[in-house]
Design an enzyme around this catalytic site. Structure first.
Site, PDB file in Angstrom:
ATOM      1  N   LYS A 185      10.686   1.981 -67.438  1.00 16.90           N
ATOM      2  CA  LYS A 185      10.942   3.042 -66.876  1.00 16.90           C
ATOM      3  C   LYS A 185      12.588   3.407 -66.775  1.00 16.90           C
ATOM      4  O   LYS A 185      13.017   3.511 -65.672  1.00 16.90           O
ATOM      5  CB  LYS A 185      10.419   3.287 -65.481  1.00 16.90           C
ATOM      6  N   LEU A 186      13.169   3.602 -67.857  1.00 19.14           N
ATOM      7  CA  LEU A 186      14.486   3.465 -67.675  1.00 19.14           C
ATOM      8  C   LEU A 186      15.046   5.234 -67.130  1.00 19.14           C
ATOM      9  O   LEU A 186      14.376   6.124 -67.178  1.00 19.14           O
ATOM     10  CB  LEU A 186      15.141   3.560 -69.103  1.00 19.14           C
ATOM     11  N   HIS A 187      16.341   4.866 -66.468  1.00 18.05           N
ATOM     12  CA  HIS A 187      16.535   6.186 -65.810  1.00 18.05           C
ATOM     13  C   HIS A 187      18.408   5.856 -65.536  1.00 18.05           C
ATOM     14  O   HIS A 187      18.598   5.205 -64.491  1.00 18.05           O
ATOM     15  CB  HIS A 187      16.050   6.368 -64.435  1.00 18.05           C
ATOM     16  N   ASP A 188      19.027   6.340 -66.255  1.00 16.79           N
ATOM     17  CA  ASP A 188      20.559   6.311 -66.240  1.00 16.79           C
ATOM     18  C   ASP A 188      21.363   7.202 -66.887  1.00 16.79           C
ATOM     19  O   ASP A 188      20.638   8.269 -67.354  1.00 16.79           O
ATOM     20  CB  ASP A 188      20.942   4.952 -66.796  1.00 16.79           C
ATOM     21  N   ILE A 189      22.545   7.298 -67.062  1.00 14.00           N
ATOM     22  CA  ILE A 189      23.012   8.402 -67.538  1.00 14.00           C
ATOM     23  C   ILE A 189      22.917   8.134 -69.081  1.00 14.00           C
ATOM     24  O   ILE A 189      22.533   7.100 -69.694  1.00 14.00           O
ATOM     25  CB  ILE A 189      24.771   8.056 -67.614  1.00 14.00           C
ATOM     26  N   PRO A 190      22.849   9.023 -70.164  1.00 18.01           N
ATOM     27  CA  PRO A 190      22.419   9.241 -71.182  1.00 18.01           C
ATOM     28  C   PRO A 190      23.052   8.219 -72.200  1.00 18.01           C
ATOM     29  O   PRO A 190      22.290   7.580 -72.819  1.00 18.01           O
ATOM     30  CB  PRO A 190      22.843  10.794 -71.766  1.00 18.01           C
TER      31      PRO A 190
ATOM     32  N   ASP B 264       6.797  -1.012 -70.487  1.00 24.61           N
ATOM     33  CA  ASP B 264       7.016  -0.277 -69.260  1.00 24.61           C
ATOM     34  C   ASP B 264       8.159  -0.576 -68.387  1.00 24.61           C
ATOM     35  O   ASP B 264       8.114  -1.019 -67.338  1.00 24.61           O
ATOM     36  CB  ASP B 264       5.553  -0.334 -68.430  1.00 24.61           C
TER      37      ASP B 264
ATOM     38  N   ARG C  23     -11.309   2.655 -63.409  1.00 22.34           N
ATOM     39  CA  ARG C  23     -12.166   1.703 -62.732  1.00 22.34           C
ATOM     40  C   ARG C  23     -13.329   1.867 -63.278  1.00 22.34           C
ATOM     41  O   ARG C  23     -13.972   3.202 -63.709  1.00 22.34           O
ATOM     42  CB  ARG C  23     -12.257   2.060 -61.242  1.00 22.34           C
TER      43      ARG C  23
ATOM     44  N   THR D 275      24.055   5.266 -71.548  1.00 23.02           N
ATOM     45  CA  THR D 275      23.611   3.873 -71.138  1.00 23.02           C
ATOM     46  C   THR D 275      22.163   3.983 -71.570  1.00 23.02           C
ATOM     47  O   THR D 275      21.773   2.780 -72.319  1.00 23.02           O
ATOM     48  CB  THR D 275      23.822   3.867 -69.569  1.00 23.02           C
TER      49      THR D 275
ATOM     50  N   THR E  89       3.086   8.244 -58.490  1.00 23.78           N
ATOM     51  CA  THR E  89       2.103   8.584 -57.784  1.00 23.78           C
ATOM     52  C   THR E  89       2.406   8.123 -56.331  1.00 23.78           C
ATOM     53  O   THR E  89       1.587   8.165 -55.342  1.00 23.78           O
ATOM     54  CB  THR E  89       0.786   7.695 -58.439  1.00 23.78           C
TER      55      THR E  89
ATOM     56  N   ASP F  50       0.110  -7.607 -65.709  1.00 25.33           N
ATOM     57  CA  ASP F  50       1.005  -7.745 -64.448  1.00 25.33           C
ATOM     58  C   ASP F  50       0.900  -9.067 -64.064  1.00 25.33           C
ATOM     59  O   ASP F  50       0.402  -9.466 -62.931  1.00 25.33           O
ATOM     60  CB  ASP F  50       0.682  -6.823 -63.513  1.00 25.33           C
TER      61      ASP F  50
ATOM     62  N   GLY G 227      -5.364  -2.426 -65.864  1.00 27.43           N
ATOM     63  CA  GLY G 227      -5.032  -4.012 -65.194  1.00 27.43           C
ATOM     64  C   GLY G 227      -6.170  -4.601 -64.602  1.00 27.43           C
ATOM     65  O   GLY G 227      -6.793  -5.291 -65.402  1.00 27.43           O
TER      66      GLY G 227
ATOM     67  N   LYS H 234       0.402  -4.060 -72.071  1.00 27.77           N
ATOM     68  CA  LYS H 234       1.522  -3.265 -71.244  1.00 27.77           C
ATOM     69  C   LYS H 234       2.320  -4.589 -70.715  1.00 27.77           C
ATOM     70  O   LYS H 234       1.758  -5.439 -69.975  1.00 27.77           O
ATOM     71  CB  LYS H 234       1.112  -2.421 -70.362  1.00 27.77           C
TER      72      LYS H 234
END
Ligand code: C5P
Length: 232
Positions: free
Chosen positions: A61-66, A59, A181, A68, A119, A10, A210, A32
């Site tokens: 995290k895709l989220h759109d119409i199928p 990482d 941890r 795309t 989370t 990160d 991380g 990652k």
């Protein structure tokens, strides 16, 4: 693949990332790459880390119409990443389209993992903002089963949930677990944590670590400690 420690890189820039990775002269940790680094440096950072011999969990995290998501996944597959992910909330059609997009002409593809409920979402915000009224652990488990039925390879979850996910979806369904941890380390902003040894005990397939590694005085020693506790 299986049982590995993935370092969450990160960092905000290529320079910081390479300074960090340069410390690893003997091993090539699984890395990652998240949104911050990818959006700052673009696909070149993926190619560069890959060419240095690291496996990569991208990482985004895709989220759109199928359609795309299918096309975007095809681009990520050409980058030769080893694991990538999407939101199960995109539904079965999107997950199946993603798998199609990821699959290369020779039939190989990166592993595809689903994010269930973040989370950062709790019962109250899920009910108020998403109008989902089932208990959140049932929602997470339902998303896991939906991802499995769509043909995905696993989910990101808390190590505390890994055993239950395997119970519902089978031992072959991968659990990738952040929130790790050391027993004697800082918890930071993570609320539900587990040691690498406990994550191994409960059956996590990959742990994502991380700050316990990136902010350690000796990151290589911290990485080796994770590997010894989790993999050996
Ligand atoms: O520094 P730390 O070990 O807490 O980093 C954990 C990594 O896992 C971060 O990249 C964080 O964004 C990610 N993550 C998480 N919890 C989730 C999903 C992803 O901590 N539920």
């Amino acid at each position: 693949m299986g049982k590995d420690v993935i370092i969450a890189c990160d960092f905000a820039s290529r320079e910081q990332t390479m300074n960090f990775l340069d410390q690893f002269t003997e091993e090539k940790p699984f890395v990652k790459i998240g949104m911050e680094l990818y959006y700052a440096e673009g696909p070149a950072i993926v190619r560069e880390i890959k060419s240095r011999g690291h496996k990569i969990f991208l990482d985004l995290k895709l989220h759109d119409i199928p359609n795309t998501v299918k096309k975007a996944m095809s681009v990520l597959s050409n980058l030769d990443v080893d694991i990538t992910n999407l939101h199960a909330a995109g539904t079965t059609a999107m997950m199946k389209a993603a798998l199609e997009g990821l699959t290369r002409p020779d039939g190989t593809r990166p592993l595809l993992i689903a994010v269930t409920q973040l989370t950062s979402t709790d019962q109250e915000s899920m009910e108020r903002d998403l109008l989902i009224h089932e208990p959140i652990d049932q929602v997470v488990m339902h998303y896991a089963e939906t991802a499995k039925n769509a043909g995905l390879d696993g989910i990101v979850c808390s190590p505390l949930e890994a055993g239950k996910v395997h119970g519902r979806c089978g031992d072959g369904f991968l659990t990738i677990t952040p929130g790790v941890r050391f027993a004697d380390g800082d918890v930071g902003d993570q609320k539900r944590v587990m040691t690498p040894a406990a994550a191994k005990e409960i059956g996590s397939d990959y742990i994502v670590v991380g700050r316990p590694i990136t902010q350690a005085e000796d990151p290589v020693a911290a990485y080796r400690r994770c590997v010894t506790e989790f993999c050996d």
